[in-house]
Design a protein around this motif. Structure first.
Motif: not given
Length: 193
Positions: A169-180, A160-164, A183-193
């Motif tokens: 980067v996924p930080i939990s199964w419900t959140e992803m964070q913009c590295p720039l 997923a792309q952030s607003i920026a 900012q944390v955004e909510r998502r239904k994150v897939a568990k990495a292989d």
């Protein structure tokens, strides 16, 4: 009648006294004419060396035959195009590891986002347009779209792309964070292989 060429359903592809009907070809009711049953390339295959019948085989190979098609139970990669209150729609890009050649639309319904607390699912906190998701094909759905599910740990948003504009980067199964921006955004994150 040349060797190869594009033919359409019903088009004459040969005569039964010279050719045998192969895949994508049928014998017309007159018992003599061979006709194409689908749109594709006309091919002539020589008879096997040990065959008593020395006629060649004519077949029509559909030009879409090599593109992947979603089937119930297959895992697909799709790009989210629209998010609504009760569902999200997505364009299917890959089936298993094969790219699709034509457009297939998928729908992720609210009840198919995750396995637990289904009634509390907020579609806007699960997906955003542009997200790349890994999903399971549940069924063919209606005439317009396949029903998809992300209700397993390994299914959900994989990119997923952030607003920026950065890849998050996924930080939990419900959140992803913009590295720039951090900012944390909510998502239904897939568990990495």
């Amino acid at each position: 009648m040349g060797g190869e060429g594009v033919v359409t359903p019903g088009e004459v592809v040969g005569e039964s006294n010279q050719l045998i009907a192969g895949r994508g070809v049928y014998l017309a009711p007159n018992g003599r004419t061979l006709r194409a049953s689908l749109t594709g390339l006309r091919k002539i295959l020589p008879p096997p060396p040990d065959s008593s019948d020395q006629r060649s085989t004519v077949e029509v190979v559909g030009h879409k035959a090599h593109g992947a098609v979603p089937q119930p139970g297959s895992v697909v990669i799709a790009r989210v195009t629209k998010v609504m209150a009760r569902m999200a729609s997505a364009d299917i890009m890959c089936v298993e590891s094969k790219a699709v050649r034509e457009k297939f639309t998928g729908i992720i319904r609210q009840q198919d986002v995750r396995a637990t607390e289904i009634d509390k699912v907020d579609m806007y906190l699960s997906f955003r347009p542009g997200d790349i998701v890994r999903a399971l094909v549940l069924s063919l759905g209606d005439a317009r779209a396949y029903y998809l599910s992300t209700a397993k740990n390994e299914l959900g948003v994989v990119s997923a792309q952030s607003i920026a504009g950065a890849t998050m980067v996924p930080i939990s199964w419900t959140e992803m964070q913009c590295p720039l921006t951090g900012q944390v955004e909510r998502r239904k994150v897939a568990k990495a292989d």
